[in-house]
Design an enzyme around this catalytic site. Structure first.
Site, mmCIF file in Angstrom:
data_model
loop_
_atom_site.group_PDB
_atom_site.id
_atom_site.type_symbol
_atom_site.label_atom_id
_atom_site.label_comp_id
_atom_site.label_asym_id
_atom_site.label_seq_id
_atom_site.Cartn_x
_atom_site.Cartn_y
_atom_site.Cartn_z
ATOM 1 C CB SER A 113 -0.964 0.013 1.186
ATOM 2 O OG SER A 113 -0.260 0.186 2.401
ATOM 3 C CE LYS A 150 -3.007 1.880 4.255
ATOM 4 N NZ LYS A 150 -2.234 0.717 4.655
#
Length: 192
Positions: A113, A150
């Site tokens: 990700s 993230k």
């Protein structure tokens, strides 16, 4: 006269609130082994969820330091250049990568990700939990008992965790979620 000692309901530290965030057990060890046991305990991460994660490492403040030469010549990413053998300094990775050993730990990345931020599967992130999580920082967070890395997005009172891969969707953090930012990624280590 007040009763002293023994069991008293509600007395003592609440369970799970100590350094290790779990129940502890008193033991007796030989005095000669105290330094080794203290070193072992110093490497245990103080976050409850991290202890369950296989690829989490705590930076020890007294890790052996190995300096390696840093040559003064810059390496061209284009045409080759002349290289001399002048050593600019000896680089100690502990000093270079770790600002504060007491608040620094490492985690190994799983997933894709964050590939557009240069963070790949099996990379090791050096994380500092003393840095304030601000908009745009890459954070390691515990979200509903699972770790994630993230980019933090703070806008108009809302918080989102933004992936750096178009195949993944942003995560809007809500009050109903069990959420905690564990630290800020300060370096990424990966093999080439």
């Amino acid at each position: 006269m007040q009763n002293r000692g023994g069991y008293r309901p509600g007395a003592g530290r609440p369970q799970g609130s100590g350094r290790y965030r779990e129940s502890t057990h008193p033991i007796r060890i030989p005095t000669s082994l105290v330094p080794q046991v203290e070193e072992l305990l110093a490497t245990k991460t103080a976050f409850p969820t991290l202890g369950k994660v296989k690829d989490t490492y705590k930076i020890s403040s007294n890790s052996p330091m190995q300096a390696v030469p840093l040559y003064s010549a810059r390496i061209a990413a284009g045409s080759p250049t002349y290289v001399d053998d002048h050593v600019e300094c000896y680089l100690n990775f502990n000093e270079y990568l770790i600002r504060n050993p007491r608040t620094t730990f490492c985690v190994r990345v799983k997933g894709r990700s964050m590939i557009e931020a240069g963070i790949y599967e099996n990379d090791i992130l050096v994380v500092d939990n003393s840095i304030e999580p601000t908009d745009g920082k890459i954070v390691i967070a515990c979200l509903n008992s699972e770790l994630t890395v993230k980019r933090l997005k703070l806008k108009q009172g809302e918080m989102q965790l933004i992936p750096e891969n178009p195949d993944y969707s942003p995560i809007k953090v809500t009050a109903e979620m069990d959420f905690k930012i564990l630290g800020i990624a300060i370096h990424v280590i990966h093999s080439i």
